[in-house]
Design an enzyme around this catalytic site. Sequence first.
Site: not given
Ligand code: GUN
Length: 284
Positions: A49, A93, A116
């Site tokens: 990311k 995350q 998100d």
């Molecule tokens: N953990 C697994 N997928 C995601 C996501 O798309 N965003 C976040 N913040 N955590 C995750």
Amino acid sequence: MPATLMDGKALAERLRGEVTREIAALGHVGLATVLVGDDPASDVYIRLKQRAATEAGIDARDIRLDASTSEDEVLALVHDLNDDAEIDGILVQLPLPSQIDETRVTYAVAPHKDVDGFHPVNAGNLYLGTPLHVPATPAGCMALLAEYGVDPKGKNAVVIGRSEIVGRPAAMLLLQAHATVTICHSRTADLAAEVRRADIVVAAVGVPGIVTADMVKPGAAILDVGLTRTEEGIRGDVDPAVADVAGLLTPMPGGTGPMTIALLLESAVKAARYRRGLLAYPTL
Ligand code: GUN
């Protein structure tokens, strides 16, 4: 005839090019990612990311906190980021270490910065059919369907998994696109019977190969979101033999994964537009 592979990598690259141009036009877009602890899978996701955000011209802040960080410390950080004029979007995350209540942290992120789409205001708006920030993985699935000419209207869609990150929002997006939606989960009595009726399947449970060829309606569009690291390598929720029956199938890897990153960048641009008043974010 084997299924056409839905090339998420290629579509994601195109979308990232568009996002890069939008960011250049906006001048500055700030995104903060927060990783608490050293979960190896989360570390990989955050690296991907961060790299994608930086490549697109986003001012990406990579905040890492020790696994022993308290909930209060994480909440204080999130509040600071909410107030930070340089930051348009915030991503914490998941999963978080066990001493931290994920719900409290998710609620703490300012909804307009919640790239998100996990905050209840954003989840609620998706439920109501007025989406604002939308979770990136299911949004990526919808973009893949559109790219490959699949209109969910009137189709039977089966979502396997009811997570807040993928299953539930995927079901809401498919419903908004006028599909007839069934959500399957660990207590579903006859998964095979449900999947057999589906024109569209989103598999997101993290059980390698749970969707087998005998379950799939010939010609169906199958989106594989599950990802499990096994000794034989990365496995999806969809058995590779499904390619002999399905009409469209996402490869694993190179399908839904790259799309998640691209849609996250789109969400960061959206957050920047909200903050500049270029897009209306309704307030309570
Ligand atoms: N953990 C697994 N997928 C995601 C996501 O798309 N965003 C976040 N913040 N955590 C995750």
